[in-house]
Enzyme design. Structure first.
Site, PDB file in Angstrom:
ATOM      1  CG  ASP A  60      -1.792   1.179   1.343  1.00 48.15           C
ATOM      2  OD1 ASP A  60      -2.435   1.493   0.332  1.00 48.15           O
ATOM      3  OD2 ASP A  60      -1.836   1.818   2.402  1.00 48.15           O
ATOM      4  CB  THR A  93      -1.876   6.041  -1.939  1.00 47.05           C
ATOM      5  OG1 THR A  93      -1.779   4.623  -1.876  1.00 47.05           O
ATOM      6  CG2 THR A  93      -2.991   6.489  -1.036  1.00 47.05           C
ATOM      7  CB  THR A  94       0.764   3.307  -5.743  1.00 47.01           C
ATOM      8  OG1 THR A  94       0.656   2.601  -4.504  1.00 47.01           O
ATOM      9  CG2 THR A  94       2.098   3.002  -6.373  1.00 47.01           C
ATOM     10  CG  ASP A 397      -6.689   0.789   0.603  1.00 45.90           C
ATOM     11  OD1 ASP A 397      -6.843   1.570   1.554  1.00 45.90           O
ATOM     12  OD2 ASP A 397      -5.574   0.538   0.111  1.00 45.90           O
TER      13      ASP A 397
END
Length: 542
Positions: A60, A93-94, A397
């Protein structure tokens, strides 16, 4: 250039040197998380060991960046960016970090080619606005037209790159079931799905597929005494955030006693104060008492005699959520305005029933049919702590993604489809401008392609070939006005193109919109910096 200043005690770096340093630092951070993007990448986990030896295994992006002790000021902005995306959307997020780093890298190239940062910033802002309009107007599809299956597909897409990807069908049903069971309405009458009403509990043992949804808010603790009932119907719940142990005198108070009998009376009175408080709470009608601190063993008999359930050392966060769900007030003390102690019935919350259940090797108290909002609990099973922590992050998530899909009602195709479509659209738009912003928009369009490129590389496919084919088909879709081709994206297992909307690779439109907005703002923030002053720490004795 870096030089020692005569005006202040420290070093100053300015001009192109600062921009180059910032771009290098940001790319270094992006490279750390880059390999964890997508569903087929080999590098599916990062093992992080902190200074005291605690191990975290995750892929994550937000978790990885949070655990890294980053010192460079520009790189810290990326960490905050990932946290912001995590708060606002819950996933992506990545990709937002990779996109921000690519935008900054390309902006830095433009500055080196004598384009002023102000022109680049104006171009990036224009490209961002146009991208958002195009996603919302042309690429987004209504969830209603795709049915409940769209929710399951969004959850599966979120999980595909996580540790639970192999069991995505099972966990997608679990997540959608949990999310739809907490449906509520705000004051304006809008539908809301408060994720905080879902409690996630972790228990060792059994396999992933033994995980389940418990309808009701479960606490990972049992009754305070065996004599208490296991089931209470029509529960009146008191939420207590103070100590119900024997009252002790405050520090600094001295009592001089001449007669030893008086000492025994003091001890009796100390216990009597607590006993009176408990009687007051029970007299108000409470038959379930949740206390965030201790309850005296001697005092438990009052709860047993009254046929009430009492739980001690309840987590404060759980206490607040239960108070919100049941309509109770969290009581910090029983003091009233007159200097006495009172407990009113209006401070109690209500629930259909409170029951103690045995799950795995632990007892759990489950609060069902809460008065204000519905709540539920997801019980996760797994082999060890590392596994359970990562499943927890993955499920959280997925819950956030389903919540955003339900609340916004719009989804877009995944697998690089949106980025490729925006790239073609912005390139065409850039050619209509006669100003310097044209160059910035063209670079913005190229930067968006970093997502499909990284997805292809992580899947061990030929990124140049796949991205070229993807661009060609989206150019055809836009030039011919063929909306059916707008959902074409990458199939990373077979290494070819496919219609990702028909294949069920879906993401909430909000996720893409926020990613583009946050990444652009972060890149602009760092691009504005052209002066870095590092003050040296003051030395003692000077």
């Amino acid at each position: 250039m870096r030089r020692q200043s005569d005006v202040f005690f420290g070093e100053r770096e300015s001009g192109q040197d600062v921009r180059q340093t910032n771009a290098t630092a940001v790319m270094a951070v992006a490279n750390i998380v880059k390999t964890s993007l997508g569903p087929v990448g080999l590098d599916k986990a990062r093992m992080l060991v902190d200074d005291i030896g605690d191990v975290t295994i995750t892929n994550d992006g937000a978790t990885i960046l949070k655990l890294l002790e980053i010192e460079h000021p520009a790189a810290k902005i990326l960490v905050e960016l990932a946290e912001l995306q995590d708060q606002e959307v819950g996933d992506g997020t990545t990709s937002v970090v990779i996109l921000a780093a690519e935008l900054l890298k390309r902006a830095n190239e433009l500055v080196r080619n004598k384009i002023h940062p102000t022109n680049i910033i104006a171009g990036f802002r224009l490209a961002m606005r146009e991208s958002v309009k195009y996603v919302e107007g042309k690429l987004a599809r209504d969830v209603e037209t795709l049915g409940k299956e769209a929710l399951l597909q969004c959850a599966k897409t979120s999980m595909s790159s996580k540790i639970i990807g192999a069991e995505e069908d099972f966990f997608a049903d679990l997540v959608v079931d949990a999310c739809t069971s907490i449906k509520t309405y705000n004051d304006m009458g809008d539908v809301r799905y408060p994720i905080k009403a879902i409690n996630i509990l972790k228990a060792h043992g059994k396999s992933l597929k033994e995980s389940s949804v418990l309808h009701g808010y479960a606490l990972n603790l049992g009754r305070a005494a065996e004599g208490m009932p296991k089931l209470v119907k029509n529960a009146k719940i008191a939420c207590i955030d103070f100590n119900l142990q024997k009252t002790k005198m405050l520090m600094g108070i001295q009592v001089l006693v001449n007669d030893p009998k008086e000492l025994e009376k003091i001890r009796e009175q100390e216990f009597e104060i607590t006993a009176n408080r408990i009687k007051m709470i029970l007299a108000a009608g409470a038959n379930v008492v949740l206390c965030s601190k201790g309850i005296d063993d001697m005092a438990l008999k009052y709860f047993v005699e009254a046929g009430a359930i009492a739980c001690r050392r309840v987590n404060r966060d759980d206490l607040r959520r239960i108070a919100k769900a049941t309509g109770a007030q969290v009581m910090l003390s029983l003091s009233d305005m007159d200097g006495g102690e009172t407990f009113d019935e209006s401070m109690l919350g209500t629930a259909g029933e409170v029951v103690e259940q045995r799950v795995a090797d632990d007892d759990m108290v489950v609060i069902k049919d809460c008065a204000s909002t519905q709540s539920c609990t997801i019980l996760l099973r797994g082999a060890n702590d590392y596994m359970l922590d990562e499943i927890d992050r993955s499920v959280h998530d997925a819950l956030c993604i389903v919540k955003r899909t339900l609340e916004s009602g719009k989804v877009v195709a995944g697998g690089g489809a949106v980025e490729a479509a925006l790239s073609i659209y912005l390139e065409n738009m850039a050619t209509t401008l006669g100003s310097r912003e044209q160059l910035a928009i063209a670079e913005f369009a190229n930067a968006l392609l970093v997502i499909p490129k990284v997805l292809s590389v992580n899947a061990a496919k030929d990124s140049t070939d796949l991205v070229a084919k993807l661009r060609a088909i989206h150019h055809q879709a836009q030039s011919q006005g063929n909306e059916e081709l707008a959902g074409m994206g990458l199939d990373l297992v077979k290494g070819e193109l496919r219609d990702n909307i028909a294949s069920g690779v879906l993401e909430p439109a909000l996720s893409k919109v926020k990613s583009i907005q946050f990444a652009t703002e972060a890149a602009i923030t760092i691009l504005r910096i052209d002066d870095l002053i590092q003050l040296e720490p003051e030395q003692e004795g000077q």
